[in-house]
Design an enzyme around this catalytic site. Structure first.
Site, PDB file in Angstrom:
ATOM      1  N   HIS A  72     -17.084 -32.197 -31.551  1.00  0.00           N
ATOM      2  CA  HIS A  72     -17.249 -33.475 -30.536  1.00  0.00           C
ATOM      3  C   HIS A  72     -18.226 -32.942 -29.913  1.00  0.00           C
ATOM      4  O   HIS A  72     -18.831 -32.275 -28.876  1.00  0.00           O
ATOM      5  CB  HIS A  72     -16.182 -33.290 -29.592  1.00  0.00           C
ATOM      6  CG  HIS A  72     -15.119 -33.577 -30.366  1.00  0.00           C
ATOM      7  ND1 HIS A  72     -13.634 -33.555 -29.698  1.00  0.00           N
ATOM      8  CD2 HIS A  72     -13.811 -33.785 -31.327  1.00  0.00           C
ATOM      9  CE1 HIS A  72     -12.428 -34.118 -30.051  1.00  0.00           C
ATOM     10  NE2 HIS A  72     -12.912 -34.443 -31.905  1.00  0.00           N
ATOM     11  N   TYR A 200      -9.601 -37.955 -21.368  1.00  0.00           N
ATOM     12  CA  TYR A 200      -9.048 -37.445 -19.785  1.00  0.00           C
ATOM     13  C   TYR A 200      -9.399 -38.552 -19.145  1.00  0.00           C
ATOM     14  O   TYR A 200      -9.953 -39.718 -18.578  1.00  0.00           O
ATOM     15  CB  TYR A 200      -9.693 -36.402 -19.035  1.00  0.00           C
ATOM     16  CG  TYR A 200     -10.146 -34.847 -20.201  1.00  0.00           C
ATOM     17  CD1 TYR A 200     -11.185 -35.129 -21.216  1.00  0.00           C
ATOM     18  CD2 TYR A 200      -9.431 -34.421 -19.677  1.00  0.00           C
ATOM     19  CE1 TYR A 200     -11.802 -33.492 -21.669  1.00  0.00           C
ATOM     20  CE2 TYR A 200      -9.819 -33.006 -20.099  1.00  0.00           C
ATOM     21  CZ  TYR A 200     -10.307 -32.487 -21.570  1.00  0.00           C
ATOM     22  OH  TYR A 200     -10.435 -31.513 -21.891  1.00  0.00           O
ATOM     23  N   PRO A 292      -5.384 -25.537 -17.609  1.00  0.00           N
ATOM     24  CA  PRO A 292      -6.171 -25.782 -19.248  1.00  0.00           C
ATOM     25  C   PRO A 292      -7.239 -27.221 -18.673  1.00  0.00           C
ATOM     26  O   PRO A 292      -7.884 -27.570 -20.186  1.00  0.00           O
ATOM     27  CB  PRO A 292      -4.489 -26.513 -19.962  1.00  0.00           C
ATOM     28  CG  PRO A 292      -3.475 -26.714 -19.262  1.00  0.00           C
ATOM     29  CD  PRO A 292      -4.063 -26.209 -17.300  1.00  0.00           C
ATOM     30  N   LYS A 296     -11.435 -23.520 -21.371  1.00  0.00           N
ATOM     31  CA  LYS A 296     -11.385 -22.364 -20.655  1.00  0.00           C
ATOM     32  C   LYS A 296     -10.757 -21.370 -21.008  1.00  0.00           C
ATOM     33  O   LYS A 296     -11.644 -20.420 -21.273  1.00  0.00           O
ATOM     34  CB  LYS A 296     -11.627 -22.626 -18.844  1.00  0.00           C
ATOM     35  CG  LYS A 296     -12.890 -23.282 -18.847  1.00  0.00           C
ATOM     36  CD  LYS A 296     -14.635 -23.421 -19.545  1.00  0.00           C
ATOM     37  CE  LYS A 296     -15.455 -24.076 -19.188  1.00  0.00           C
ATOM     38  NZ  LYS A 296     -15.341 -24.619 -20.997  1.00  0.00           N
ATOM     39  N   TYR A 384     -18.431 -27.889 -19.618  1.00  0.00           N
ATOM     40  CA  TYR A 384     -17.458 -27.823 -20.316  1.00  0.00           C
ATOM     41  C   TYR A 384     -17.897 -27.699 -21.883  1.00  0.00           C
ATOM     42  O   TYR A 384     -17.126 -26.727 -22.135  1.00  0.00           O
ATOM     43  CB  TYR A 384     -17.033 -29.849 -20.267  1.00  0.00           C
ATOM     44  CG  TYR A 384     -16.494 -30.111 -21.172  1.00  0.00           C
ATOM     45  CD1 TYR A 384     -14.477 -30.484 -20.144  1.00  0.00           C
ATOM     46  CD2 TYR A 384     -16.018 -30.179 -23.155  1.00  0.00           C
ATOM     47  CE1 TYR A 384     -13.783 -30.512 -21.008  1.00  0.00           C
ATOM     48  CE2 TYR A 384     -15.309 -30.713 -23.360  1.00  0.00           C
ATOM     49  CZ  TYR A 384     -14.004 -30.838 -22.539  1.00  0.00           C
ATOM     50  OH  TYR A 384     -12.807 -30.531 -23.456  1.00  0.00           O
TER      51      TYR A 384
END
Ligand code: APR
Ligand code: PHB
Length: 389
Positions: A72, A200, A292, A296, A384
């Site tokens: 991704h 998200y 979550p 991580k 991220y």
């Protein structure tokens, strides 16, 4: 029994550590409380940083990950009826790989057993001892008989509810904690994902996340009250809520189907320091928990055992203890930054404040800033994809 490193727990931290040690010629035995079937069936997260992938490659456990994992290069952030894609590759030169922790666990167990190296499943009552007098050992019961494993070091990789952290005298351990006033209700279903990347979503009704495990298996979450009973959420109710929160564009192409798994997880931030007591070293969830939202947890378990394996190798190869002495400090420096990112992204994306409040406007302004500023988007992206080891 005797070994060099006694490892408690066959989660990602314990398993990966055993392989990193074996690559450096260091012997270990893993004691795991649950059965192999139980460990291999647990549904957990699934976003891997490049550094985690590199460690799995280093130990020779990345073949299936490369064949089946999904690379991704970005993710979408939805808010206030808008959608903004953060391009990780463009902003950082890096990407993440979506591959279930469940699959990593299976791969690491299969590889270790194929190498003829020991994992004792269903080891009961594992008790660390000899921490103070420098003669560490693990007492436990296996297949009905009491046993003792003497070792040079103990690696506490037994998760948040394990015995390792509890074996450290409370006066020597400081813990830091934040409990969030909500949980995540997750659903796993054999339907194609709604998008080829994660979404998200910040929504007035609460956060939602569209994720996946493969091109035919989807994983979704919604923010919920921490005491939510999953049976109050029949599949259809959950799909309808996901459509509302993820927005009309996602709703239009969302495929729904029966849940394979549905559960509620609490959200919390937790750090115990130091991550060492004498010859006992903590790694992974045994020492810290992240909510979550930043994906991580597994990646921190991987970076901890990377530092620990390196420090143990310096000890066995050159007799140097300095690396062991700075393990906790080195691991915690990375842990705290991942804690910060996970806490920040959780606060940014969840419904925490009343509608119409000042704080809600701050969330929206920050999301608008990320959508409009390369600097702000880069700060999100570099965390991220994972800060360097
Ligand atoms: N004795 C032996 N084994 C134990 C004991 C015990 N007393 N207590 C717990 N265990 C085992 C658990 O059954 C589990 O298999 O330790 C293992 C811990 O594994 P995880 O909880 O998966 O923790 P860790 O390996 O640190 O992995 C990091 O990343 O995505 C996140 O939280 C998620 O599990 C994930 C974590
Ligand atoms: C998941 O797919 O389970 C997942 C993905 C991203 C997250 C958390 C969980 O931030």
């Amino acid at each position: 029994m005797r070994t060099q490193v006694g490892i408690i727990g066959a989660g990602p931290a314990g398993l990966l550590l055993s392989h990193l040690l074996a690559r450096r010629g260091i012997e270990s035995v893993i004691l795991e409380a649950r059965s192999r079937d139980h460990v291999e069936a647990r549904i957990r997260a699934g976003v891997l940083e490049q550094g985690t992938v590199a460690l799995l490659e280093e130990v020779g456990a990345a073949a299936r990950l490369h064949a089946e994992g999904l690379v991704h290069e970005g993710a979408t952030f939805a808010f206030a009826g808008r959608r903004h894609r953060v391009d990780f590759r463009d902003l950082t030169g890096k990407a993440v790989v979506v591959y279930g922790q469940t699959e990593i666990t299976k791969d690491l167990i299969a590889l270790r057993l194929a190498q003829g190296l020991p994992i004792l499943f269903e080891a009961e009552g594992v008790a660390p001892g000899g921490l103070a007098d420098g003669r560490p050992h693990l007492a436990f019961v296996h297949q009905g008989s009491a046993q003792r494993l003497d070792c040079d070091f103990i690696a506490g990789c037994d998760g948040h509810h394990g015995v390792s952290r509890a074996a450290i005298p409370p006066a020597l351990l400081r813990s830091y904690e934040r409990v969030y006033p909500f949980g995540w209700l997750g659903i796993l279903a054999d339907v194609p994902p709604v998008s080829h990347e994660l979404i998200y979503a910040r929504h007035e009704r609460g956060f939602a996340l569209a994720s996946m495990r493969s091109p035919t298996r989807s994983r979704y979450y919604i923010q919920c009250a921490p005491d939510t009973d999953p049976s109050d959420w029949p599949d259809q109710r959950l799909w309808d809520e996901l459509k509302r929160r993820l927005g009309p564009e996602a709703a239009a192409c969302m495929r729904t189907g029966p849940a394979i798994e549905k559960s509620v997880a609490p959200l919390r931030s937790f750090v115990a320091a130091p991550m060492r007591h004498g010859r006992l070293f903590l790694a992974g969830d045994a020492a810290h928990i992240v909510p979550p939202t930043g994906a991580k947890g597994l990646n921190l378990a991987a970076s901890d055992v990377h530092y620990l394996a390196r420090a143990l190798a310096a000890f066995y190869r050159e007799g140097r203890e300095e690396e062991l002495d700075c393990y906790s400090e080195r691991a915690l420096a990375r842990v705290w930054k991942a804690e910060r990112f996970s806490w920040w992204l959780t606060g940014l994306m969840h419904r925490l404040h009343p509608e119409g409040s000042f704080e809600e406007q701050m969330q929206l302004a920050e999301l608008d800033y990320i959508a409009g500023s390369r600097a702000a988007a880069t700060a999100l992206a570099e965390n991220y994809v994972g800060l360097p080891f």
